[in-house]
Design a protein around this motif. Structure first.
Motif, PDB file in Angstrom:
ATOM      1  N   LEU A   1     -50.113 -21.375 -36.447  1.00  0.00           N
ATOM      2  CA  LEU A   1     -50.419 -20.444 -35.375  1.00  0.00           C
ATOM      3  C   LEU A   1     -49.730 -19.103 -35.613  1.00  0.00           C
ATOM      4  CD1 LEU A   1     -51.694 -19.825 -32.664  1.00  0.00           C
ATOM      5  CD2 LEU A   1     -49.681 -20.760 -31.559  1.00  0.00           C
ATOM      6  N   THR A   2     -48.484 -19.128 -36.062  1.00  0.00           N
ATOM      7  CA  THR A   2     -47.760 -17.894 -36.314  1.00  0.00           C
ATOM      8  C   THR A   2     -48.434 -17.106 -37.421  1.00  0.00           C
ATOM      9  OG1 THR A   2     -45.712 -18.965 -35.654  1.00  0.00           O
ATOM     10  CG2 THR A   2     -45.511 -16.931 -36.887  1.00  0.00           C
ATOM     11  N   ARG A   3     -48.861 -17.761 -38.483  1.00  0.00           N
ATOM     12  CA  ARG A   3     -49.531 -17.072 -39.586  1.00  0.00           C
ATOM     13  C   ARG A   3     -50.838 -16.455 -39.110  1.00  0.00           C
ATOM     14  NH1 ARG A   3     -51.908 -19.188 -45.260  1.00  0.00           N
ATOM     15  NH2 ARG A   3     -52.067 -17.142 -46.190  1.00  0.00           N
ATOM     16  N   ARG A   4     -51.623 -17.190 -38.320  1.00  0.00           N
ATOM     17  CA  ARG A   4     -52.888 -16.641 -37.807  1.00  0.00           C
ATOM     18  C   ARG A   4     -52.626 -15.446 -36.906  1.00  0.00           C
ATOM     19  NH1 ARG A   4     -54.965 -22.222 -36.876  1.00  0.00           N
ATOM     20  NH2 ARG A   4     -53.966 -21.932 -34.874  1.00  0.00           N
ATOM     21  N   MET A   5     -51.585 -15.525 -36.090  1.00  0.00           N
ATOM     22  CA  MET A   5     -51.232 -14.414 -35.203  1.00  0.00           C
ATOM     23  C   MET A   5     -50.844 -13.188 -36.017  1.00  0.00           C
ATOM     24  SD  MET A   5     -50.889 -13.384 -32.140  1.00  0.00           S
ATOM     25  CE  MET A   5     -49.965 -12.355 -31.035  1.00  0.00           C
ATOM     26  N   CYS A   6     -50.058 -13.372 -37.053  1.00  0.00           N
ATOM     27  CA  CYS A   6     -49.656 -12.254 -37.903  1.00  0.00           C
ATOM     28  C   CYS A   6     -50.857 -11.644 -38.607  1.00  0.00           C
ATOM     29  CB  CYS A   6     -48.616 -12.704 -38.932  1.00  0.00           C
ATOM     30  SG  CYS A   6     -47.042 -13.142 -38.194  1.00  0.00           S
ATOM     31  N   LYS A   7     -51.728 -12.482 -39.134  1.00  0.00           N
ATOM     32  CA  LYS A   7     -52.948 -11.982 -39.788  1.00  0.00           C
ATOM     33  C   LYS A   7     -53.810 -11.224 -38.794  1.00  0.00           C
ATOM     34  CE  LYS A   7     -52.919 -13.496 -44.080  1.00  0.00           C
ATOM     35  NZ  LYS A   7     -52.842 -12.575 -45.206  1.00  0.00           N
ATOM     36  N   ALA A   8     -53.934 -11.734 -37.575  1.00  0.00           N
ATOM     37  CA  ALA A   8     -54.730 -11.060 -36.548  1.00  0.00           C
ATOM     38  C   ALA A   8     -54.131  -9.700 -36.208  1.00  0.00           C
ATOM     39  CB  ALA A   8     -54.825 -11.918 -35.291  1.00  0.00           C
ATOM     40  N   LEU A   9     -52.807  -9.617 -36.163  1.00  0.00           N
ATOM     41  CA  LEU A   9     -52.164  -8.343 -35.878  1.00  0.00           C
ATOM     42  C   LEU A   9     -52.378  -7.353 -37.012  1.00  0.00           C
ATOM     43  CD1 LEU A   9     -48.817  -9.563 -34.316  1.00  0.00           C
ATOM     44  CD2 LEU A   9     -50.660  -8.367 -33.137  1.00  0.00           C
ATOM     45  N   LEU A  10     -52.344  -7.838 -38.265  1.00  0.00           N
ATOM     46  CA  LEU A  10     -52.576  -6.960 -39.407  1.00  0.00           C
ATOM     47  C   LEU A  10     -53.996  -6.410 -39.404  1.00  0.00           C
ATOM     48  CD1 LEU A  10     -50.801  -8.844 -42.318  1.00  0.00           C
ATOM     49  CD2 LEU A  10     -50.248  -6.578 -41.468  1.00  0.00           C
ATOM     50  N   ASP A  11     -54.948  -7.241 -39.030  1.00  0.00           N
ATOM     51  CA  ASP A  11     -56.359  -6.865 -39.055  1.00  0.00           C
ATOM     52  C   ASP A  11     -56.890  -6.552 -37.667  1.00  0.00           C
ATOM     53  OD1 ASP A  11     -56.320  -7.421 -41.798  1.00  0.00           O
ATOM     54  OD2 ASP A  11     -56.780  -9.529 -41.430  1.00  0.00           O
TER      55      ASP A  11
ATOM     56  N   GLY B   1     -42.495 -11.351 -30.462  1.00  0.00           N
ATOM     57  CA  GLY B   1     -42.143 -12.771 -30.404  1.00  0.00           C
ATOM     58  C   GLY B   1     -42.614 -13.558 -31.619  1.00  0.00           C
ATOM     59  N   PRO B   2     -43.930 -13.604 -31.871  1.00  0.00           N
ATOM     60  CA  PRO B   2     -44.402 -14.381 -33.027  1.00  0.00           C
ATOM     61  C   PRO B   2     -44.023 -13.768 -34.368  1.00  0.00           C
ATOM     62  CG  PRO B   2     -46.262 -13.407 -31.844  1.00  0.00           C
ATOM     63  CD  PRO B   2     -45.040 -13.137 -31.042  1.00  0.00           C
ATOM     64  N   LEU B   3     -43.931 -12.443 -34.441  1.00  0.00           N
ATOM     65  CA  LEU B   3     -43.578 -11.824 -35.719  1.00  0.00           C
ATOM     66  C   LEU B   3     -42.132 -12.104 -36.100  1.00  0.00           C
ATOM     67  CD1 LEU B   3     -45.423  -8.400 -35.395  1.00  0.00           C
ATOM     68  CD2 LEU B   3     -46.111 -10.396 -36.732  1.00  0.00           C
ATOM     69  N   VAL B   4     -41.237 -11.984 -35.152  1.00  0.00           N
ATOM     70  CA  VAL B   4     -39.828 -12.282 -35.429  1.00  0.00           C
ATOM     71  C   VAL B   4     -39.662 -13.767 -35.739  1.00  0.00           C
ATOM     72  CG1 VAL B   4     -37.519 -12.369 -34.390  1.00  0.00           C
ATOM     73  CG2 VAL B   4     -38.917 -10.310 -34.155  1.00  0.00           C
ATOM     74  N   ALA B   5     -40.380 -14.619 -34.999  1.00  0.00           N
ATOM     75  CA  ALA B   5     -40.319 -16.064 -35.272  1.00  0.00           C
ATOM     76  C   ALA B   5     -40.833 -16.365 -36.680  1.00  0.00           C
ATOM     77  CB  ALA B   5     -41.133 -16.831 -34.228  1.00  0.00           C
ATOM     78  N   ALA B   6     -41.880 -15.685 -37.089  1.00  0.00           N
ATOM     79  CA  ALA B   6     -42.415 -15.901 -38.440  1.00  0.00           C
ATOM     80  C   ALA B   6     -41.415 -15.469 -39.501  1.00  0.00           C
ATOM     81  CB  ALA B   6     -43.729 -15.141 -38.611  1.00  0.00           C
TER      82      ALA B   6
ATOM     83  N   ALA C   1     -43.084 -18.111 -47.801  1.00  0.00           N
ATOM     84  CA  ALA C   1     -43.386 -16.694 -47.980  1.00  0.00           C
ATOM     85  C   ALA C   1     -44.796 -16.350 -47.507  1.00  0.00           C
ATOM     86  CB  ALA C   1     -43.216 -16.302 -49.445  1.00  0.00           C
ATOM     87  N   LYS C   2     -45.707 -17.311 -47.535  1.00  0.00           N
ATOM     88  CA  LYS C   2     -47.074 -17.057 -47.069  1.00  0.00           C
ATOM     89  C   LYS C   2     -47.124 -16.787 -45.576  1.00  0.00           C
ATOM     90  CE  LYS C   2     -49.555 -19.564 -50.626  1.00  0.00           C
ATOM     91  NZ  LYS C   2     -50.538 -20.599 -50.921  1.00  0.00           N
TER      92      LYS C   2
ATOM     93  N   PRO D   1     -46.744 -11.727 -44.360  1.00  0.00           N
ATOM     94  CA  PRO D   1     -47.619 -10.992 -43.434  1.00  0.00           C
ATOM     95  C   PRO D   1     -46.890 -10.498 -42.181  1.00  0.00           C
ATOM     96  CG  PRO D   1     -48.656 -13.051 -44.100  1.00  0.00           C
ATOM     97  CD  PRO D   1     -47.250 -13.077 -44.612  1.00  0.00           C
ATOM     98  N   ALA D   2     -45.907 -11.248 -41.717  1.00  0.00           N
ATOM     99  CA  ALA D   2     -45.147 -10.820 -40.537  1.00  0.00           C
ATOM    100  C   ALA D   2     -44.328  -9.573 -40.845  1.00  0.00           C
ATOM    101  CB  ALA D   2     -44.236 -11.952 -40.055  1.00  0.00           C
ATOM    102  N   VAL D   3     -43.661  -9.562 -41.995  1.00  0.00           N
ATOM    103  CA  VAL D   3     -42.874  -8.396 -42.400  1.00  0.00           C
ATOM    104  C   VAL D   3     -43.793  -7.192 -42.587  1.00  0.00           C
ATOM    105  CG1 VAL D   3     -41.418  -7.432 -44.237  1.00  0.00           C
ATOM    106  CG2 VAL D   3     -41.002  -9.746 -43.410  1.00  0.00           C
TER     107      VAL D   3
END
Length: 181
Positions: free
Chosen positions: A2-12, A39-44, A51-52, A56-58
Motif C-alpha cells: 500500500l505504501t509503494r502504491r501511495m508513493c507511486k500515485a503521488l509521483l504520478d 505520513g505514508p512517505l515518511v513511513a516508506a 529500496a523498491k 519512490p518515497a524519497v
C-alpha cells in the motif's frame, strides 16, 4: 504494498491525491494535505532493505520540495527530532543514506540537494549538518563511482547556498551573535 502504491500515485499525481496535476509548480500543500501526504512517505522511508519502496518515497519528497508544494522551516535549533514537516522530511531522507542500493543513494543525493538549496524549504542546524554528513559519506564511501561524483557535486553546491544564507542573515540581523541559516 500500500505504501509503494501511495508513493507511486503521488509521483504520478493527476489531480487526485494532492488536488492538482503533475507538472504543477508552486501550489503549496495545506496543513491537512501535508499530513496526509507525509505520513505514508515518511513511513516508506523507514522501511529498511526494500529500496523498491523507499526510492519512490524519497523521489516523491524531493519533487514535492523542488516544485514548491512542500514549504516550511524548522525551529531555530533545526533538530532532527522536531515534528515540523521540514524536519520530518529531512530526518526520513538522511535515514536512507546508508542504503547500498545505487538508485536509492542517487535519490538521497538529489533529495538532500533539493532540500538544502530550496528557497522555500529551510534546512539548518542539526538537519543541515546531518544532510552534509550523509552526502559526504556517500562522496567518499559509496561503492558506485557515479554516486561519489554526484555527491561530491552536491557538496560543492551546498557551500554557496549556506554562505549566501549566512550573509543575508548577518545583514538582516547585524547584532545577533547566532542566527539560523
Amino acid at each position: 504494498m500500500l505504501t509503494r502504491r501511495m508513493c507511486k500515485a503521488l509521483l504520478d499525481d493527476d489531480g487526485g491525491v494532492l488536488g492538482f496535476g503533475a507538472g504543477t509548480t508552486g501550489r503549496v500543500l495545506g496543513t491537512d494535505a501535508t499530513e496526509r501526504v507525509l505520513g505514508p512517505l515518511v513511513a516508506a522511508c523507514e522501511v529498511r532493505g526494500l529500496a523498491k519502496v523507499v526510492e519512490p518515497a524519497v523521489t516523491c519528497l524531493q519533487k514535492l520540495v523542488s516544485n514548491g508544494h512542500l514549504v516550511g522551516g524548522m525551529t531555530s535549533e533545526g533538530l532532527l527530532v522536531e515534528q515540523t514537516p521540514a524536519a520530518r522530511v529531512v530526518a526520513a531522507v538522511v535515514g536512507c543514506g546508508e542504503s547500498s542500493d545505487e538508485r536509492l543513494q542517487l535519490a538521497v543525493v538529489k533529495a538532500l540537494l533539493s532540500f538544502v538549496s530550496s528557497p522555500t524549504f529551510r534546512v539548518h542546524g542539526e538537519c543541515l549538518l546531518r544532510a552534509v554528513r550523509v552526502i559526504f559519506n556517500l562522496a567518499i564511501g559509496s561503492p558506485f563511482d557515479a554516486i561519489q561524483t554526484a555527491a561530491a557535486g552536491a557538496l560543492q553546491q551546498f557551500l554557496p547556498v549556506v554562505v549566501d544564507r549566512a550573509t543575508v542573515a548577518r545583514q538582516e540581523h547585524p547584532n545577533w551573535s547566532s542566527v539560523e541559516v
